[in-house]
Design a protein around this motif. Structure first.
Motif, PDB file in Angstrom:
ATOM      1  N   THR A 101       0.558  -0.860  -0.375  1.00  0.00           N
ATOM      2  CA  THR A 101       0.065   0.271  -0.057  1.00  0.00           C
ATOM      3  C   THR A 101       1.056   1.149  -0.011  1.00  0.00           C
ATOM      4  O   THR A 101       0.976   2.125   0.928  1.00  0.00           O
ATOM      5  CB  THR A 101      -0.568  -0.189   1.088  1.00  0.00           C
ATOM      6  OG1 THR A 101      -0.097  -0.565   2.441  1.00  0.00           O
ATOM      7  CG2 THR A 101      -1.928  -1.124   1.248  1.00  0.00           C
ATOM      8  N   ALA A 102       2.185   1.560  -1.344  1.00  0.00           N
ATOM      9  CA  ALA A 102       2.735   1.945  -1.016  1.00  0.00           C
ATOM     10  C   ALA A 102       3.349   2.451   0.461  1.00  0.00           C
ATOM     11  O   ALA A 102       4.377   1.867   0.539  1.00  0.00           O
ATOM     12  CB  ALA A 102       1.866   3.377  -1.321  1.00  0.00           C
ATOM     13  N   GLU A 132      -6.310   2.324  10.603  1.00  0.00           N
ATOM     14  CA  GLU A 132      -5.755   2.475   9.784  1.00  0.00           C
ATOM     15  C   GLU A 132      -7.401   3.164   8.960  1.00  0.00           C
ATOM     16  O   GLU A 132      -7.743   3.116   9.990  1.00  0.00           O
ATOM     17  CB  GLU A 132      -5.731   1.136   8.870  1.00  0.00           C
ATOM     18  CG  GLU A 132      -5.019   0.033   9.753  1.00  0.00           C
ATOM     19  CD  GLU A 132      -5.297  -1.380   8.962  1.00  0.00           C
ATOM     20  OE1 GLU A 132      -4.685  -1.432   7.866  1.00  0.00           O
ATOM     21  OE2 GLU A 132      -5.712  -2.009   9.807  1.00  0.00           O
ATOM     22  N   SER A 133      -6.895   3.970   8.076  1.00  0.00           N
ATOM     23  CA  SER A 133      -7.737   4.688   7.496  1.00  0.00           C
ATOM     24  C   SER A 133      -7.598   5.275   5.842  1.00  0.00           C
ATOM     25  O   SER A 133      -6.762   5.128   5.682  1.00  0.00           O
ATOM     26  CB  SER A 133      -8.188   6.372   7.870  1.00  0.00           C
ATOM     27  OG  SER A 133      -6.885   7.132   7.422  1.00  0.00           O
ATOM     28  N   SER A 134      -8.702   5.756   5.120  1.00  0.00           N
ATOM     29  CA  SER A 134      -8.375   6.679   3.799  1.00  0.00           C
ATOM     30  C   SER A 134      -8.705   7.614   3.790  1.00  0.00           C
ATOM     31  O   SER A 134      -9.545   7.554   4.148  1.00  0.00           O
ATOM     32  CB  SER A 134      -8.811   5.142   2.745  1.00  0.00           C
ATOM     33  OG  SER A 134      -9.055   4.174   2.755  1.00  0.00           O
ATOM     34  N   ASP A 135      -7.694   8.030   2.572  1.00  0.00           N
ATOM     35  CA  ASP A 135      -8.263   9.864   2.379  1.00  0.00           C
ATOM     36  C   ASP A 135      -9.036   9.876   1.614  1.00  0.00           C
ATOM     37  O   ASP A 135     -10.296  10.860   1.881  1.00  0.00           O
ATOM     38  CB  ASP A 135      -7.387  10.574   1.797  1.00  0.00           C
ATOM     39  CG  ASP A 135      -6.271  11.330   2.472  1.00  0.00           C
ATOM     40  OD1 ASP A 135      -6.449  10.850   4.202  1.00  0.00           O
ATOM     41  OD2 ASP A 135      -5.137  11.897   2.451  1.00  0.00           O
ATOM     42  N   ALA A 136      -9.393   8.751   0.721  1.00  0.00           N
ATOM     43  CA  ALA A 136     -11.029   8.549  -0.501  1.00  0.00           C
ATOM     44  C   ALA A 136     -10.566  10.417  -1.409  1.00  0.00           C
ATOM     45  O   ALA A 136     -11.775  11.148  -1.645  1.00  0.00           O
ATOM     46  CB  ALA A 136     -12.089   8.935   0.502  1.00  0.00           C
ATOM     47  N   HIS A 137      -9.825  10.534  -1.581  1.00  0.00           N
ATOM     48  CA  HIS A 137      -9.701  11.870  -2.218  1.00  0.00           C
ATOM     49  C   HIS A 137      -8.737  12.036  -3.216  1.00  0.00           C
ATOM     50  O   HIS A 137      -9.163  12.298  -4.110  1.00  0.00           O
ATOM     51  CB  HIS A 137      -8.403  13.107  -0.683  1.00  0.00           C
ATOM     52  CG  HIS A 137      -7.924  14.483  -0.967  1.00  0.00           C
ATOM     53  ND1 HIS A 137      -9.098  15.025  -1.509  1.00  0.00           N
ATOM     54  CD2 HIS A 137      -6.912  15.088  -1.867  1.00  0.00           C
ATOM     55  CE1 HIS A 137      -8.356  16.200  -2.092  1.00  0.00           C
ATOM     56  NE2 HIS A 137      -7.728  16.466  -2.098  1.00  0.00           N
ATOM     57  N   HIS A 138      -7.130  11.959  -3.732  1.00  0.00           N
ATOM     58  CA  HIS A 138      -6.467  11.726  -4.455  1.00  0.00           C
ATOM     59  C   HIS A 138      -5.750  10.821  -4.255  1.00  0.00           C
ATOM     60  O   HIS A 138      -5.038  10.109  -3.097  1.00  0.00           O
ATOM     61  CB  HIS A 138      -5.747  12.906  -4.867  1.00  0.00           C
ATOM     62  CG  HIS A 138      -5.641  13.694  -5.862  1.00  0.00           C
ATOM     63  ND1 HIS A 138      -3.768  13.550  -6.194  1.00  0.00           N
ATOM     64  CD2 HIS A 138      -5.600  13.884  -6.783  1.00  0.00           C
ATOM     65  CE1 HIS A 138      -3.686  13.118  -7.455  1.00  0.00           C
ATOM     66  NE2 HIS A 138      -4.772  13.733  -8.128  1.00  0.00           N
ATOM     67  N   MET A 139      -5.313  10.091  -5.569  1.00  0.00           N
ATOM     68  CA  MET A 139      -4.296   9.201  -6.028  1.00  0.00           C
ATOM     69  C   MET A 139      -2.748  10.076  -5.164  1.00  0.00           C
ATOM     70  O   MET A 139      -2.164   8.945  -4.369  1.00  0.00           O
ATOM     71  CB  MET A 139      -3.944   8.591  -7.680  1.00  0.00           C
ATOM     72  CG  MET A 139      -5.190   7.374  -7.439  1.00  0.00           C
ATOM     73  SD  MET A 139      -5.197   6.232  -6.425  1.00  0.00           S
ATOM     74  CE  MET A 139      -3.683   5.165  -6.756  1.00  0.00           C
ATOM     75  N   SER A 140      -1.769  10.512  -5.716  1.00  0.00           N
ATOM     76  CA  SER A 140      -1.126  10.960  -5.195  1.00  0.00           C
ATOM     77  C   SER A 140      -1.047  12.032  -4.419  1.00  0.00           C
ATOM     78  O   SER A 140       0.005  12.532  -3.635  1.00  0.00           O
ATOM     79  CB  SER A 140      -0.181  10.945  -5.988  1.00  0.00           C
ATOM     80  OG  SER A 140      -0.960  11.929  -7.203  1.00  0.00           O
ATOM     81  N   PHE A 167       0.631   6.709  -0.692  1.00  0.00           N
ATOM     82  CA  PHE A 167      -0.303   6.967  -2.144  1.00  0.00           C
ATOM     83  C   PHE A 167      -1.512   6.569  -1.977  1.00  0.00           C
ATOM     84  O   PHE A 167      -1.559   5.640  -1.420  1.00  0.00           O
ATOM     85  CB  PHE A 167      -0.028   6.776  -3.381  1.00  0.00           C
ATOM     86  CG  PHE A 167       1.037   7.174  -4.037  1.00  0.00           C
ATOM     87  CD1 PHE A 167       1.634   8.482  -3.567  1.00  0.00           C
ATOM     88  CD2 PHE A 167       2.485   6.593  -5.373  1.00  0.00           C
ATOM     89  CE1 PHE A 167       2.894   9.414  -4.202  1.00  0.00           C
ATOM     90  CE2 PHE A 167       3.222   7.670  -5.724  1.00  0.00           C
ATOM     91  CZ  PHE A 167       3.103   8.464  -5.521  1.00  0.00           C
ATOM     92  N   GLY A 168      -3.058   7.300  -2.817  1.00  0.00           N
ATOM     93  CA  GLY A 168      -4.232   6.615  -2.463  1.00  0.00           C
ATOM     94  C   GLY A 168      -4.122   6.970  -1.545  1.00  0.00           C
ATOM     95  O   GLY A 168      -5.731   5.955  -1.610  1.00  0.00           O
ATOM     96  N   ASN A 208      -3.374   6.657   1.389  1.00  0.00           N
ATOM     97  CA  ASN A 208      -3.642   5.301   2.726  1.00  0.00           C
ATOM     98  C   ASN A 208      -2.615   5.448   3.738  1.00  0.00           C
ATOM     99  O   ASN A 208      -1.612   5.665   4.370  1.00  0.00           O
ATOM    100  CB  ASN A 208      -2.779   3.644   1.383  1.00  0.00           C
ATOM    101  CG  ASN A 208      -3.329   2.132   2.908  1.00  0.00           C
ATOM    102  OD1 ASN A 208      -3.153   2.276   3.507  1.00  0.00           O
ATOM    103  ND2 ASN A 208      -3.648   1.563   1.666  1.00  0.00           N
TER     104      ASN A 208
END
Lengths: 390, 249
Positions: free
Chosen positions: A148-149, A234-242, A376-377, A379
Motif C-alpha cells: 500500500t505504497a 488505519e484509514s483512507s483519505d478518499a481524496h486523490h491518488m498522489s 499513495f492512494g 492510505n
C-alpha cells in the motif's frame, strides 16, 4: 528486531545515528536520474548472496531482506522449533521488489529480444519477498506481502499482529524492504516531489523528499514484556491518488483509531515519529492532523532526513526507531531522535513541538510512542508501541 | 482455523457478466476469453477514461455486490498477483530509453492503485489493504480480509481480487494459464462457530503443482459457490494451503 538503512546495519550504529545531535549519512548518486545527481539514503554494507536454489528470486531487495534476517535468525529458528514451522508466518511490505533488475532486463530485451540469464519475472513480483523469506528461514505458515505504497510495512506489522490474535500463528516474521531504483526515483522526480537538496521537513523552505532504501524485520510473538505493538489505526483519505487530503482528516482518523486501540490518551504518548516527508502537501496535512489530535505538547520528529524516505520499508523502520526510543530509557528519560531542519517555521503550518538536538522526554506512567505512515492512494496507518515489564 | 460468514459474492470475466451466466458457466467451468473490459457505465465518463482494465474490473465487481452505502462503509481488501504490471512495464521501457516518466502513470502503477481509486470513487474512508503472494495471492487476500474484519469489530469486509494475463514482455515466465477475472466476496469474521457458515483452515496440502487444467483460485471459488460444493482447496505453497469448508451449520 533488525534493520539496515543509511545509518548502518546493527543496533548500536542505528541507535547512535538516530540520537546523535547531528547525522547526515545521505549520499549523492548519479545512476538514478537522467543527467543529474540525487541525494539518497543508501545501504553501503555488502549484502549476502542469495542461495543458488532461489536464483529466480535473486535481486537486491531480497538480498537486503536476507541481510536483515541474519540478526534475528536465532529467535526465528527457536520459534519454529517451539511452535512448528506451520505456526510461523511471514508478512512483509514492499513497493519496489526487484524492479531495478527488471528495468535493466527490459533494456536488454528491447535491444536484443532476450533477457539476461540472471533475470526472472519473479524478482519483480511483490509477493516474491514473502516467499523468499519464508523459504530461507523455514517458516511454513501463511506468507504474503502488503503493498500500500508508503504505509506498506506499517500495515504488514498490523496484519502480523492479526495472525497472532486470530490464533493462526504463534510467531510472525514481519517488516518491510525497499530498494533504491530508477523507477521510484524518476517517478517521484516526475511528480516534482524530490528535494534538490537535503529534505527539510516542516520548514517554510521545504522542497520535497529524499528517497532511501532499507530492510527492517521484527519477529512478532505473543510473549509478554519488552516493546509491544499495542495500537494500530488505519484509514483512507478518499481524496486523490498522489496527494493527501489538505485538511488531514484521514491522518487524524488513523491517529485517533490507533490511540483508541491502545486505550491511550494523546497526552500519554511520549514521542511521535512523523511521516514527515518534507513535501509541501504532506507536511501541511500531517501537521494540521497532529495538532488536532495531540496539540503542540507531544515531542515529534521526522527521521527521514537521516535515512531518506524508504517507502515500503518506512513503516517498519520507523517503528523500529520508536522501539529504540523506548529502549533508550535512562534515569527516567527517553532519548529522542532530533528533527533535522533549517529551523524556519512555516506560519501556514500548525505549530508542533519538533524535537531539538539533545532533547529527551520524561517517562510518566505508560511508556508509549507512536509512528505515522501515509501512502499513495490516501492510505494511512498509525502504530502505537509500548514498553511493558515482563 | 477461522470461522466466517460469506454474505455475498460477484464476479466478472469477459462474457461472464451476470449471476445467471456464471451459474451456467459453473456446469462446465473452464478458463474463458481474456480480452475485453467491463463498461462500468455507473462511473462518470471523465473518471472512467482514466481507469485501467484492472481498476474497471475492481469497480465492477465491487459495484455488483454492494449498495452505494455499503461500498462507502465497508473496509476494503484487494489482492492481485500481477496488478498493474502492464503500466509498470511501459514505465520500465521508458526508463530503459531514458525518457521522462509520466507522473500519473507512476502514481497509478502502485499495487494499491485500483483499491485506492475504488476508495476515492466510493468516498470510502475505511481501512484498505492490498495483498500479493505469488501463487497464493487469492487465498492470502481472503485471509487478510478476515483479519481486517476482526480488526474492525466484525464488520463485513469487501474482498476484491483481480488479475489479467502478463504483458507480452513476460509471457515466457508465465507459470499459470492466462486468465482475466475479478471476484468480490463480502466476508465477516465470526465470533464463534454458532455465528459462522464457513471455516478457513491452514492445512497440509499436496506438494505437487496444480494440474494444468485446474482452475485458478478465483475461478475455482466461483465454481464452488455456484455448485454449493462441500470443500474448496486453494493453491498451496511449500506443502501448506487453505481449505474452505461449510461448517455444517
Amino acid at each position: 528486531m533488525s534493520a539496515l538503512c543509511a545509518l548502518g546495519d546493527d543496533h548500536a550504529r542505528l541507535a547512535s545515528g538516530l540520537f546523535a545531535p547531528a547525522a547526515n549519512p545521505l549520499v549523492w548518486r548519479s545512476d538514478l536520474l537522467v543527467d543529474r545527481d540525487v541525494l539518497v539514503g543508501a545501504v553501503e554494507s555488502s549484502l549476502p548472496a542469495v542461495p543458488a536454489r532461489l536464483a529466480q528470486l535473486a535481486c537486491r531487495n531480497n538480498a537486503l531482506a536476507l541481510a536483515a534476517l541474519r540478526s534475528i535468525e536465532l529467535p526465528v529458528r527457536a520459534a519454529i522449533e517451539r511452535h512448528g514451522a506451520a505456526r510461523v508466518g511471514v508478512v512483509m511490505g514492499t513497493t519496489t521488489s526487484g524492479v531495478d533488475e527488471a528495468a535493466l532486463a527490459i533494456g536488454r530485451y528491447v535491444e536484443s529480444g532476450s533477457y539476461p540469464a540472471s533475470f526472472h519475472y519473479a524478482q519483480l513480483e511483490h509477493g516474491g519477498l514473502a516467499e523468499f523469506l519464508a523459504d530461507v528461514c523455514g517458516a511454513r505458515g501463511p506468507a504474503f506481502v502488503i503493498s500500500t505504497a508508503c504505509s506498506s510495512s506499517a500495515k504488514a506489522l498490523v496484519a502480523a499482529r492479526s495472525l497472532l490474535e486470530l490464533g493462526l500463528c504463534d510467531a510472525v516474521v514481519c517488516g518491510g524492504v525497499d530498494t533504491l531504483c530508477r523507477m521510484t526515483t524518476r517517478g517521484f522526480f516526475a511528480l516534482e516531489a524530490l528535494a534538490p537538496e537535503r529534505t527539510n521537513p516542516m520548514s517554510r523552505n521545504r522542497r520535497g523528499l529524499n528517497l532511501g532504501e532499507a530492510a527492517a524485520l521484527v519477529l512478532l510473538t505473543r510473549d509478554p514484556g519488552g516493546v509491544q505493538l499495542v495500537g494500530a489505526g488505519e484509514s483512507s483519505d478518499a481524496h486523490h491518488m498522489s496527494a493527501p487530503s489538505p485538511d488531514g482528516a484521514g491522518a487524524e482518523a488513523a491517529m485517533r483509531a490507533a490511540l483508541a486501540d491502545a486505550r491511550a490518551q494523546p497526552e500519554e504518548v511520549a514521542y511521535l515519529n512523523l511521516h514527515g516527508t518534507g513535501t509541501p502537501l504532506n507536511d501541511a496535512s500531517e501537521s494540521a492532523a497532529v495538532a488536532r489530535v495531540f496539540g503542540a505538547s507531544v515531542p515529534c520528529s521526522s527521521t527521514k532526513p537521516r535515512v531518506g524516505h524508504t517507502l515500503g520499508a518506512a513503516g517498519a523502520l520507523e517503528a523500529l526507531f520508536c522501539a529504540l526510543v523506548l529502549e533508550s530509557e535512562h534515569d527516567g528519560q527517553l532519548s529522542l531522535p532530533p528533527h533535522d531542519w533549517d529551523g524556519v517555521r512555516d506560519p501556514e503550518l500548525a505549530a508542533l513541538q519538533l524535537v531539538a538536538s539533545g532533547q529527551s522526554a520524561p517517562v510518566r506512567g505508560r511508556r508509549l510512542v507512536a509512528s505515522n505512515g501515509f501512502g499513495f492512494g490516501g492510505n494511512n496507518c498509525t502504530l502505537v508501541l509500548e514498553r511493558q515489564r515482563a | 482455523m477461522i470461522e466466517f460468514e460469506l454474505e455475498h459474492w460477484s464476479a466478472w470475466a469477459p462474457g461472464l457478466e451476470t449471476r445467471e451466466s456464471w451459474l451456467a458457466w459453473a456446469r462446465a467451468p473452464r478458463i474463458g476469453a481474456t480480452d475485453g473490459a467491463p463498461e462500468v457505465r455507473f462511473i462518470p465518463a471523465m473518471t472512467r477514461r482514466r481507469l485501467s482494465r484492472i481498476a474497471k474490473m475492481v469497480a465492477q465487481v465491487a459495484h455488483d455486490c454492494s449498495s452505494a452505502d455499503e461500498l462507502r462503509e465497508r473496509p476494503l481488501v484487494f489482492a492481485s498477483r500481477h496488478c498493474e504490471i502492464g503500466t509498470s512495464t511501459l514505465i520500465l521501457r521508458d526508463i530503459a530509453a531514458n525518457l521522462p516518466l509520466s507522473p500519473t502513470a507512476f502514481s497509478h502503477s502502485v499495487h494499491n492503485a485500483p483499491v485506492g481509486q475504488l476508495s476515492i470513487l466510493a468516498q470510502n474512508r475505511r481501512p484498505s489493504v492490498s495483498v500479493s503472494a505469488r501463487h497464493a495471492t487469492f487465498a492470502m487476500g481472503w485471509l487478510e480480509a478476515l483479519s481486517v474484519s476482526r480488526r474492525c469489530n466484525g464488520s463485513a469486509v469487501l474482498y476484491v481480487y483481480a488479475d489479467e494475463p502478463l504483458p507480452v514482455e513476460y509471457r515466457a515466465f508465465a507459470d499459470e494459464p492466462d486468465f482475466t477475472c475479478a471476484t468480490a466476496l463480502v466476508v465477516r469474521a465470526a465470533r464463534g462457530a454458532a455465528d459462522a457458515s464457513f471455516t478457513l483452515r491452514w492445512s497440509r496440502a499436496e506438494p505437487s503443482p496444480r494440474a494444468p487444467d485446474q482452475l485458478p483460485d478465483p475461478l475455482a471459488t466461483v465454481a464452488w459457490l455456484c455448485s454449493r460444493g462441500a470443500q474448496l482447496d486453494l493453491a498451496a505453497t511449500a506443502g501448506w494451503g487453505w481449505r474452505v469448508e461449510h461448517s455444517g451449520r
